[in-house]
Each structure stands twice: as C-alpha cells, then as structure tokens.
Design an enzyme around this catalytic site. Structure first.
Site, PDB file in Angstrom:
ATOM      1  N   ASP A  82       0.854  -1.188   0.000  1.00  0.00           N
ATOM      2  CA  ASP A  82       0.000   0.000   0.000  1.00  0.00           C
ATOM      3  C   ASP A  82       0.899   1.250   0.000  1.00  0.00           C
ATOM      4  O   ASP A  82       1.933   1.277   0.677  1.00  0.00           O
ATOM      5  CB  ASP A  82      -0.865  -0.059   1.267  1.00  0.00           C
ATOM      6  N   HIS A 204      -9.742   4.607  -0.602  1.00  0.00           N
ATOM      7  CA  HIS A 204      -8.918   4.641   0.608  1.00  0.00           C
ATOM      8  C   HIS A 204      -9.707   5.346   1.709  1.00  0.00           C
ATOM      9  O   HIS A 204     -10.704   6.018   1.446  1.00  0.00           O
ATOM     10  CB  HIS A 204      -7.610   5.390   0.330  1.00  0.00           C
ATOM     11  N   ASN A 226     -10.153   0.075   1.214  1.00  0.00           N
ATOM     12  CA  ASN A 226      -9.074  -0.061   2.196  1.00  0.00           C
ATOM     13  C   ASN A 226      -9.542   0.278   3.608  1.00  0.00           C
ATOM     14  O   ASN A 226     -10.146   1.326   3.837  1.00  0.00           O
ATOM     15  CB  ASN A 226      -7.942   0.917   1.862  1.00  0.00           C
TER      16      ASN A 226
HETATM   17  P1  13P Z   1      -8.308   4.095   7.091  1.00  0.00           P
HETATM   18  O1  13P Z   1      -7.142   4.096   8.019  1.00  0.00           O
HETATM   19  O2  13P Z   1      -9.061   5.377   7.145  1.00  0.00           O
HETATM   20  O3  13P Z   1      -9.181   2.901   7.249  1.00  0.00           O
HETATM   21  O4  13P Z   1      -7.717   4.055   5.598  1.00  0.00           O
HETATM   22  C1  13P Z   1      -7.058   2.918   5.148  1.00  0.00           C
HETATM   23  C2  13P Z   1      -6.360   3.154   3.866  1.00  0.00           C
HETATM   24  O5  13P Z   1      -6.869   3.784   2.968  1.00  0.00           O
HETATM   25  C3  13P Z   1      -5.018   2.572   3.718  1.00  0.00           C
HETATM   26  O6  13P Z   1      -4.426   2.940   2.515  1.00  0.00           O
END
Ligand code: 13P
Length: 272
Positions: A82, A204, A226
């Site tokens: 990521d 995200h 995500n």
């Molecule tokens: P959150 O921490 O808001 O769940 O987002 C996760 C994310 O987008 C990781 O790339």
C-alpha cells in the site's frame, strides 16, 4: 495455495457487483485475524501494508509472513504493498512475490505521477503483479500525518488509466484515519467515470464511513476498499492485561470481528 493476483479478485468483484476488503496489517495478529474472518465467511481478501509502516514492521520480515498466510488460506488472498512511494521499496515487494503494488505519486504533478506509474507498470510486468495508482489525493497520510484531500480531476483519471494500471485510488473527499465528521463524498466523480475506466476504482480511508456510503460507493463501481485504522484500533483495545499470549488471542479475535463486519458490508461473503 490461495495466493492470488489482485487483478483476478477485482475482475470477479466487478462481475459480482461487490467490493473486496483490503485490510492493513502491522503484525501476525492482524494477519491471522483478517485471514480467519475471510475463511469463516468464505470471502476473498487483500492483505496490505503501507511503506510508511515499514520502520515498525520491516518488509523482509512481514512480507514473507503475509505471503505464507495467503498460501495457507482456504480462500483467495492477494498480498499488496500500500502507498509505495520509492522504487526500491516497490521493487522489494515485487521481488518478495507480492501480487500487487501501489505506486503512490499523488503528491507529484500529474505528468510526473503518470511517468512514475508507467515505470512501475513496467517493473511489475516481470512478475505479473497488479499495479494500483492514485489521482487526486486521499487526505492525511496513511499514518495520520496532515495533508489535505484533493478531488481527482476527470482528465487526470483518464491519463492515469492509460498507463496500464489495474486499479486506481480516486480522491473524492475521503481521508485516512478518523474523520471529525462524516465526510461529504463527491459521488459525481464516480458517476462520470462509471464504465469509462479500464482500471478498477479503489477507495482509501474506509474507517468512519457510514454503511450507506459504502453501499452507494459499491453501487457506483468501487471494487477495492481499504481499511486500516479500524483494524489497528481493534487490536490495540483488545490488549488489556500483561499476559502476552492472552493479548495475542484476544487481538486475533478482535481483528477478525472487525474484518467480518466489513466483509459482510462489502458483499464479498461467500464469493471465495
Ligand atoms: P483508514 O485508516 O481510514 O481505514 O484508511 C485505510 C487506507 O486507505 C489505507 O491505505
């Protein structure tokens, strides 16, 4: 052997009209809890870790653990880097056998973001890994550091789509970490793009959105969502006493319960 390419998971999600949860991991408990949730619900999932977290969980250690968990799982699991920001880190993930990497050039002017993404698409051809990129900007860093969200201009989305990527994180007013109030998401961007991109849209900043927002996003074609903060908070609050082994067991259970809620909401239950 259930380690799979992320591309195949997202294609199936598009055909089935659901989204695949991409859950961030920090350690073995997170990995086990997420895989356990997916196995119990018969769901495909993505295990991911962001480059900014690697000082705490070195890629050469946690990467092989993520891959081993995927290979042992009874459901399809893609393993994803990521927010890859540097080429050496992206290359290391590809060399380890990650089946997907995100090239995050969202802080660069669009021409440079496009050029960097093309380079990573080329690098990934050697292993066949899928590639995700980002346009506009997801607010705050993956670790909560300050940065303002930016809504993705449509033209930039089309330019990124031409790089040969498989998935595209699109800034629509979303941000990582905890929202002070429910964010106003710019659904009109997704409405405009629907059916016009080759890449699958990615969201995200899933923690803190409402169930209704998730349903609407999935109906508009969001195929990878995500979740990080909620997973980390579940684990942290499960560690109550000083008995390390009790904490490990309760962490796995808490992470699993959290992941299950999202899997059900995203509609991927029973789709393994
Ligand atoms: P959150 O921490 O808001 O769940 O987002 C996760 C994310 O987008 C990781 O790339």
């Amino acid at each position: 052997m259930a380690l799979v390419n992320m591309r195949s998971l997202l294609r199936a999600a598009e055909a089935g009209g659901y989204a695949v949860g991409s859950f961030s991991v920090a350690n073995m408990e997170c990995i086990r809890g997420i895989v356990q949730a997916a196995e119990e619900l018969g769901s495909p999932i993505i295990l991911q870790i962001a480059e900014i977290r690697l000082p705490y969980s070195p890629l050469r250690l946690i990467g092989p653990m993520m891959l081993a968990a995927a290979r042992c799982a009874s459901v399809p699991v893609a393993v994803h880097l990521d927010h890859g920001k540097t080429l050496p880190c992206l290359q290391e993930a590809l060399d380890l056998g990650f089946t997907s990497v995100m090239c995050d050039g969202s802080e660069l002017p669009i021409a440079q973001n496009v050029a960097l993404t093309r380079q990573v698409v080329d690098m990934a051809k050697a292993t066949g890994a899928a590639v995700e990129a980002e346009v506009g900007r997801v607010g705050r860093g993956e670790d909560g550091s300050e940065s303002k969200e930016q809504i993705a201009p449509l033209d930039d989305c089309y330019r990124m789509d031409e790089t040969g990527i498989d998935a595209l994180a699109i800034g629509i007013g979303n941000a990582h970490g905890l929202y002070a109030a429910t964010p106003k998401l710019h659904y009109e961007v997704l409405e405009e793009l629907r059916g016009k991109l080759r890449a699958f849209p990615v969201l995200h900043g899933g923690t803190g959105l409402t169930d209704e927002q998730f349903r609407r996003l999935i109906a508009l074609g969001m195929r990878k969502i995500n979740i990080a903060t909620d997973i980390f908070m579940a684990q942290a609050s499960a560690c109550q006493g000083k008995d390390i082994f009790k904490n490990i067991a309760s962490s796995v259970d808490a992470v699993s319960a959290t992941a299950k809620r999202y899997i059900k909401l995203f509609g991927s239950e029973g789709k393994a």
